[in-house]
Write an enzyme that holds these catalytic residues in place. Structure first.
Site, PDB file in Angstrom:
ATOM      1  N   TYR A 128       0.797  -1.205   0.000  1.00  0.00           N
ATOM      2  CA  TYR A 128       0.000   0.000   0.000  1.00  0.00           C
ATOM      3  C   TYR A 128       0.838   1.268   0.000  1.00  0.00           C
ATOM      4  O   TYR A 128       0.299   2.361   0.042  1.00  0.00           O
ATOM      5  CB  TYR A 128      -0.982  -0.021   1.176  1.00  0.00           C
ATOM      6  CG  TYR A 128      -2.115   0.952   0.980  1.00  0.00           C
ATOM      7  CD1 TYR A 128      -2.874   0.919  -0.184  1.00  0.00           C
ATOM      8  CD2 TYR A 128      -2.397   1.908   1.924  1.00  0.00           C
ATOM      9  CE1 TYR A 128      -3.888   1.821  -0.388  1.00  0.00           C
ATOM     10  CE2 TYR A 128      -3.424   2.812   1.737  1.00  0.00           C
ATOM     11  CZ  TYR A 128      -4.174   2.778   0.571  1.00  0.00           C
ATOM     12  OH  TYR A 128      -5.170   3.679   0.366  1.00  0.00           O
ATOM     13  N   TRP A 147       2.792   3.055   2.011  1.00  0.00           N
ATOM     14  CA  TRP A 147       3.031   4.002   3.095  1.00  0.00           C
ATOM     15  C   TRP A 147       4.244   3.638   3.949  1.00  0.00           C
ATOM     16  O   TRP A 147       4.511   4.300   4.951  1.00  0.00           O
ATOM     17  CB  TRP A 147       1.805   4.093   4.007  1.00  0.00           C
ATOM     18  CG  TRP A 147       0.710   4.957   3.458  1.00  0.00           C
ATOM     19  CD1 TRP A 147      -0.430   4.531   2.854  1.00  0.00           C
ATOM     20  CD2 TRP A 147       0.639   6.390   3.461  1.00  0.00           C
ATOM     21  NE1 TRP A 147      -1.205   5.600   2.493  1.00  0.00           N
ATOM     22  CE2 TRP A 147      -0.570   6.760   2.855  1.00  0.00           C
ATOM     23  CE3 TRP A 147       1.484   7.397   3.933  1.00  0.00           C
ATOM     24  CZ2 TRP A 147      -0.970   8.074   2.689  1.00  0.00           C
ATOM     25  CZ3 TRP A 147       1.093   8.717   3.774  1.00  0.00           C
ATOM     26  CH2 TRP A 147      -0.116   9.044   3.156  1.00  0.00           C
TER      27      TRP A 147
END
Length: 761
Positions: A109, A111
């Site tokens: 994802y 991050w």
């Protein structure tokens, strides 16, 4: 030791290891409003949840690959790196040979790190592409619905996001900001890739701009300042209010008919809906009955909006709910009716107060990025449909007007993300994670995702490696220096994938013959060449690295919507008509109504069983789940658990006082939390931030068969897409009940490692 510069998603900062071995951090000198999240950094660097060495779930190690409910429950066997890498390489080879390349899902994802090279998502995708490809995901949990909707309306979302007016323009040129969903100051400190100067945070810390009307059930969504007004509405009813405002503009002749005729298509169809075709007249009285705002106040607000230059702002939170397209769509139509789109400080804004780079004035420049290669596998899923993928292989799903099928995934490879933070209905996600043959996870900490893996490979954190960092509208490029030695046996993602690539015969394709420093030089110099071609002078890598940072050149700012407004025919939008399409046929073809409409959530606006509307928003004391073990995050806990905020009337009716442990539950799941009573929450609303590390305890008496004893709200939220158009995340709201917990609470375990035993080295 000397202070060394680095950056994070919550901003650039300085760090050093003191003589006593402790980590110390300080804000970047140029930052006017440093993030409080810096306080989490020292406590996470060497926390006991750091993963010391590769580990394999005992059941998988002893019995081989296959579906298993032991994930998240069994102990791990610590092994040597060669053993772990041999196991992973052999399993990837087996899955591809028996089931095809599409049987590998590449989950990430993005991050994990603010660095451009050690971007776990890019590293994973580059590796999987080099070894045959993978089933991929599209979109984001944060913005997936709007990212799919806006191209149908304006052709490209970027002018409304990266090209949004800066806070300086709004403060000078805007008369009124109407902020649906709020302008939460806590969100402005975060930007993917980081930010050196938190301009938005400084503005929202003490609002001194134009009049600001904030429409939200939460006072924390309202920036402090003397020109701000808090307008409480019932959650999930913003669209009804927007329609009531639009109706007033229409029937009182306050809309900009010339702008609508010249720059938009489809308004007549929407106007018929407002006037009752079909159904009731969507006037202020109708809207008031739904949203709770007095009809006279709705009409007065509409007249204020039409009396000057108004910015209609819609937060990202509103599109993270069922029917999430509707508030964004209705907000854009409302702004078009006011005629301010393309004017400085007017029109429509999406993301102000949702993320730091919307409203920032830093340069819009390309950034150095790691090439990922080409994925030969066409299969994909919308990112928030991971549980559907694993539970229902072969089922069909709709997406942006197309019809697709979930492949049969046998291996999940996750690096740089924590789906047990982002995803909804975590009891369902646990069942989904039990289905694949193998789950491999790269992680620095023993998060819930690591605990639900079969093979866990420990990776370094930002402070333990070199990189280049910058955010999307950052003013600086940061040389991210290594401050700490790697923890125990942790390796960086690139080193891990290089060794796996060697075992699979594609090391040269993956590494291109470069180590980390060579890659940094290569990426920087390629980026430098691109900027030079556009007339920007940037120093060579060695000079940049020695200086520690580079203030980025500022190219002339372009305003595509202003150019379009001035000459729609000469500067058309990339839509079929060249204009703003208020009622595009493409959306109706994808299964949605052909114009913005009021749609009641499937769980209703009232429910005697679960009378409170839960808002599961972003936390103020960490980024997603990152830093949950840090000092700032831990200081906000109550009895070690995430706080749930309740209005005094709701608390009193349940015999709840601040500081007690409560059970929050619905038909899907339950969790324990610490009660925090506050009149900054509207009656009928409960607020439980996301990001508390998922701490499941099996209990057949609880909904779903287990509950989170730490306070993760995603055991409660529904794994239901916003719509067939975007298949976006709808985890912002749900219905719950809250009761005082009088028994001894189960012991917390998420901030300690799982059971570990030594194995083959």
């Amino acid at each position: 030791m000397t202070w060394l510069g680095t950056t994070s998603h919550w901003g650039a900062y300085l760090a050093r290891r003191r003589a006593d071995g402790e980590l110390e951090v300080a804000p970047h000198p140029a930052d006017p409003a440093p993030s409080a999240l810096l306080g989490n950094v020292p406590g996470t660097a060497r926390h006991e949840t750091r993963i010391a060495r590769p580990a394999v779930r005992r059941g998988w190690l002893e019995h081989g690959p296959g579906p298993s409910s032991g994930r998240g429950r069994e102990e791990f066997v610590e092994v040597g790196w060669d053993t772990a890498l041999d196991l992973v390489a052999a399993e990837l080879r087996r899955v591809r040979e028996r089931h095809g390349d599409r049987a590998v899902f590449g989950g990430s994802y993005g991050w994990a790190s603010a660095g451009r090279f050690h971007h776990a998502q890019s590293q994973l995708h580059r590796f999987l592409n080099a070894t045959g490809g993978y089933t991929s995901s599209r979109g984001t949990y944060s913005f997936g619905t709007s990212a799919m909707l806006l191209p149908h309306l304006v052709g490209d979302a970027d002018p409304l996001l990266r090209g949004a007016d800066g806070w300086d323009v709004i403060r000078r040129r805007t008369d009124l900001v109407v902020a649906f969903g709020g302008l939460a100051p806590k969100n402005a400190s975060v930007t993917p890739g980081g930010v050196t100067r938190h301009v938005g945070s400084a503005v929202l810390a003490d609002w001194d701009g134009p009049e600001l009307a904030v429409i939200s059930p939460l006072a924390s969504d309202v920036p402090p300042g003397r020109r701000t007004e808090w307008i409480r509405v019932r959650p999930a009813t913003d669209v009804a209010l927007m329609l009531g405002l639009a109706h007033t503009l229409l029937v009182e002749g306050l809309h900009d008919a010339e702008f609508l005729d010249r720059c938009t298509t489809g308004f007549d169809e929407f106007a018929r809906y407002l006037r009752g075709g079909p159904g009731p007249e969507r006037d202020a009285d109708w809207a008031s009955a739904l949203c709770g705002m007095p009809a006279a106040d709705i009409r007065a607000l509409a007249r204020r909006m039409a009396s000057g230059r108004t910015l209609v702002s819609v937060s990202w939170s509103l599109q993270r709910s069922e029917h999430g397209e509707q508030p964004v769509w209705a907000g854009l139509v409302l702004a078009a009716m006011l005629g301010g789109i393309g004017l400085p400080g007017g029109g429509f804004g999406h993301g102000y107060g949702s993320i730091g780079d919307v409203g920032d004035t830093g340069p819009l420049l390309p950034l150095p990025t790691l090439p990922q290669g080409t994925n030969p596998v066409p299969e994909f899923i919308p990112v928030a449909r991971i549980a559907d993928l694993l539970l229902h292989p072969g089922d069909e799903f709709d997406y942006d007007g197309g019809r697709y099928r979930y492949p049969d995934v046998r291996a999940v490879y996750w690096a740089g993300g924590n789906p047990f933070h982002h995803h909804q209905d975590l009891n369902r996600l646990r069942r989904a994670f039990a289905r694949p043959d193998t789950v491999v996870v790269h992680e620095p900490h023993w998060t819930a995702t690591a605990r639900h893996a079969d093979v866990v490979l420990p990776v370094t954190t930002t402070l333990e490696r070199e990189d280049i960092g910058a955010g999307r509208r950052d003013t600086h490029l940061i040389a991210m220096r290594r401050v700490l030695e790697p923890f125990r046996e942790a390796r960086d993602d690139h080193a891990v994938f290089a060794e796996l690539a060697a075992r699979l015969g594609v090391r040269a394709e993956f590494t291109a013959g470069r180590g980390t420093r060579e890659w940094l030089v290569h990426l920087y110099e390629r980026w430098r060449e691109r900027l030079a071609a556009d007339g920007h002078r940037v120093p060579p890598f060695a000079e940049f690295w020695d200086a520690g940072e580079l203030e980025l050149p500022v190219p002339p700012r372009t305003t595509p919507l202003a150019e379009f407004r001035a000459d729609p025919a000469g500067s058309p939008l990339p839509t079929p008509s060249g204009r703003i399409e208020l009622c595009p046929a493409s959306i109706a073809a994808a299964g949605l109504p052909g114009h913005p409409v009021w749609l009641e959530p499937s769980d209703g606006l009232a429910d005697d069983r679960f009378p409170l509307r839960l808002i599961a928003h972003q936390p103020r004391n960490r980024l997603h789940g990152q830093g949950d073990v840090g000092a700032v995050s831990r200081a906000a806990k109550i009895e070690g658990r995430e706080p749930v905020r309740l209005h005094p009337d709701d608390a009193a009716a349940r015999g709840i006082t601040t500081g007690v442990v409560v059970r929050v539950f619905n038909e899907r799941g339950a969790c324990l939390a610490g009660a925090l009573i506050s009149d900054e929450v509207s009656p009928g609303v409960a607020v439980l931030a996301t990001g508390a590390w998922y701490d499941p305890v099996d209990d057949p008496a609880q909904p779903g068969g287990s509950w989170c004893v730490h306070g993760n709200p995603n055991v409660l939220t529904a794994d239901r897409p916003t719509s067939p158009l975007s298949q976006g995340c709808s985890g912002q709201q749900t219905r719950v009940q809250v009761e005082r917990w009088t028994a001894e609470p189960p012991r917390l375990s998420c901030h300690r490692p799982p059971r570990l035993v030594p194995g083959p080295r």
